[in-house]
Design a protein around this motif. Structure first.
Motif, PDB file in Angstrom:
ATOM      1  N   TRP A 114       0.993  -1.157  -0.127  1.00 47.54           N
ATOM      2  CA  TRP A 114       0.043  -0.063  -0.038  1.00 47.54           C
ATOM      3  C   TRP A 114       0.980   1.294   0.226  1.00 47.54           C
ATOM      4  O   TRP A 114       1.792   1.175   0.691  1.00 47.54           O
ATOM      5  CB  TRP A 114      -0.899   0.017   1.273  1.00 47.54           C
ATOM      6  N   THR A 115       0.537   2.311  -0.854  1.00 43.93           N
ATOM      7  CA  THR A 115       1.224   3.446  -0.694  1.00 43.93           C
ATOM      8  C   THR A 115       0.291   4.615  -0.650  1.00 43.93           C
ATOM      9  O   THR A 115      -0.835   4.353  -1.052  1.00 43.93           O
ATOM     10  CB  THR A 115       1.772   3.893  -2.180  1.00 43.93           C
ATOM     11  N   ARG A 116       0.818   5.710  -0.134  1.00 37.20           N
ATOM     12  CA  ARG A 116      -0.125   6.943   0.214  1.00 37.20           C
ATOM     13  C   ARG A 116       0.402   8.001  -0.779  1.00 37.20           C
ATOM     14  O   ARG A 116       1.510   8.628  -0.561  1.00 37.20           O
ATOM     15  CB  ARG A 116      -0.301   7.460   1.523  1.00 37.20           C
ATOM     16  N   PRO A 117      -0.506   8.390  -1.938  1.00 39.58           N
ATOM     17  CA  PRO A 117       0.205   9.507  -2.786  1.00 39.58           C
ATOM     18  C   PRO A 117      -0.129  10.778  -1.821  1.00 39.58           C
ATOM     19  O   PRO A 117      -0.476  10.929  -0.621  1.00 39.58           O
ATOM     20  CB  PRO A 117      -1.100   9.342  -3.676  1.00 39.58           C
ATOM     21  N   GLN A 118       0.248  11.790  -2.600  1.00 44.93           N
ATOM     22  CA  GLN A 118       0.150  13.331  -1.923  1.00 44.93           C
ATOM     23  C   GLN A 118      -1.115  13.429  -1.374  1.00 44.93           C
ATOM     24  O   GLN A 118      -1.038  14.120  -0.164  1.00 44.93           O
ATOM     25  CB  GLN A 118       0.606  14.284  -2.966  1.00 44.93           C
ATOM     26  N   GLN A 119      -2.301  13.077  -1.756  1.00 39.17           N
ATOM     27  CA  GLN A 119      -3.515  13.383  -1.207  1.00 39.17           C
ATOM     28  C   GLN A 119      -3.640  12.333  -0.251  1.00 39.17           C
ATOM     29  O   GLN A 119      -3.604  10.985  -0.207  1.00 39.17           O
ATOM     30  CB  GLN A 119      -4.560  13.272  -2.418  1.00 39.17           C
ATOM     31  N   ASN A 120      -4.207  12.728   1.001  1.00 38.84           N
ATOM     32  CA  ASN A 120      -4.431  11.876   2.067  1.00 38.84           C
ATOM     33  C   ASN A 120      -5.840  11.229   1.758  1.00 38.84           C
ATOM     34  O   ASN A 120      -5.955  10.177   2.720  1.00 38.84           O
ATOM     35  CB  ASN A 120      -4.329  12.542   3.232  1.00 38.84           C
ATOM     36  N   THR A 121      -6.712  11.652   0.972  1.00 37.19           N
ATOM     37  CA  THR A 121      -7.800  10.870   0.668  1.00 37.19           C
ATOM     38  C   THR A 121      -7.658   9.521  -0.273  1.00 37.19           C
ATOM     39  O   THR A 121      -8.695   8.854  -0.392  1.00 37.19           O
ATOM     40  CB  THR A 121      -8.868  11.889  -0.045  1.00 37.19           C
ATOM     41  N   GLU A 122      -6.606   9.538  -0.690  1.00 38.08           N
ATOM     42  CA  GLU A 122      -6.355   8.340  -1.707  1.00 38.08           C
ATOM     43  C   GLU A 122      -5.595   7.513  -1.042  1.00 38.08           C
ATOM     44  O   GLU A 122      -4.531   7.588  -0.519  1.00 38.08           O
ATOM     45  CB  GLU A 122      -5.859   8.689  -3.041  1.00 38.08           C
ATOM     46  N   VAL A 168      -2.558  -1.821 -10.108  1.00 34.01           N
ATOM     47  CA  VAL A 168      -2.707  -0.885  -9.359  1.00 34.01           C
ATOM     48  C   VAL A 168      -4.287  -0.512  -9.032  1.00 34.01           C
ATOM     49  O   VAL A 168      -5.130  -0.183 -10.026  1.00 34.01           O
ATOM     50  CB  VAL A 168      -2.217   0.392 -10.080  1.00 34.01           C
ATOM     51  N   LEU A 169      -4.417  -0.743  -7.646  1.00 33.03           N
ATOM     52  CA  LEU A 169      -5.900  -0.325  -7.201  1.00 33.03           C
ATOM     53  C   LEU A 169      -5.816   1.047  -6.482  1.00 33.03           C
ATOM     54  O   LEU A 169      -4.994   1.189  -5.311  1.00 33.03           O
ATOM     55  CB  LEU A 169      -6.390  -1.386  -6.126  1.00 33.03           C
ATOM     56  N   THR A 170      -6.701   1.920  -6.871  1.00 35.82           N
ATOM     57  CA  THR A 170      -6.690   3.327  -6.304  1.00 35.82           C
ATOM     58  C   THR A 170      -7.915   3.532  -5.693  1.00 35.82           C
ATOM     59  O   THR A 170      -8.960   3.386  -6.215  1.00 35.82           O
ATOM     60  CB  THR A 170      -6.454   4.330  -7.400  1.00 35.82           C
ATOM     61  N   ILE A 171      -7.964   3.568  -4.196  1.00 35.91           N
ATOM     62  CA  ILE A 171      -9.196   3.936  -3.482  1.00 35.91           C
ATOM     63  C   ILE A 171      -9.360   5.556  -3.183  1.00 35.91           C
ATOM     64  O   ILE A 171      -8.382   5.703  -2.307  1.00 35.91           O
ATOM     65  CB  ILE A 171      -9.189   3.075  -2.343  1.00 35.91           C
TER      66      ILE A 171
END
Length: 160
Positions: free
Chosen positions: A5-13, A83-86
């Motif tokens: 799991w990774t966290r992009p710059q936006q905390n919502t994704e 790649v699954l983006t939630i």
């Protein structure tokens, strides 16, 4: 585990990257081919300087290059990335196949259901995502224990 799991710059994704396990790293690949070449040359020692050497050499080189071709083909066939983006509102799954083709799925995150098919799927503990009128597989290349762990991770990720 061949996923993280990774966290992009936006905390919502949140993003989940999945890939097949590569059992032979690059250094092992070079070592294996080098050792194979050395062991193939051992039967040539008694025939050095004779015409028999030239009769055996093409077949031994063919065996070595056949091994290299098979290892390269196996490595190429396992270059898969999912790649699954939630996000806040939606969930997206993108699969990049070994030949470069991309397959994608998109659904409202709140209508997404994570399903595990214990015996019905092509592999035990087959994990799918349902939503948007489609059912897509995720992580079919993972081992059985990894798919069970993935199922738990996805259930908790979609329940947040």
């Amino acid at each position: 585990m061949p996923y993280n799991w990774t966290r992009p710059q936006q905390n919502t994704e949140r993003e989940l990257h999945l890939w097949p396990h590569q059992s032979l790293p690059a250094q092992g690949y070079v070592r294996f081919l080098g050792l194979t070449a050395v062991l193939i040359c051992v039967p040539l020692i008694p025939v050095l300087g004779s015409f028999l050497l030239w009769g055996l050499l093409p077949f031994l080189l063919l065996a070595l290059f056949g091994m290299k071709w098979a290892l390269d083909r196996s490595r190429r066939d396992h270059q898969i990335l999912e790649v699954l983006t939630i996000g806040k509102e939606d969930a997206r799954l993108e699969r990049i196949n070994p030949d470069g083709r991309r397959q994608s799925w998109h659904c409202n995150r709140y209508w997404t259901r994570v399903e595990m098919h214990d015996r019905d799927g092509p592999v035990p503990h087959y994990v799918t995502l349902q939503g948007g009128g489609r059912e897509v597989e995720i992580g079919a290349f993972l081992s059985e224990q990894e798919r069970v762990a993935l199922y738990g991770d996805l259930k908790s990720a979609f329940s947040r």
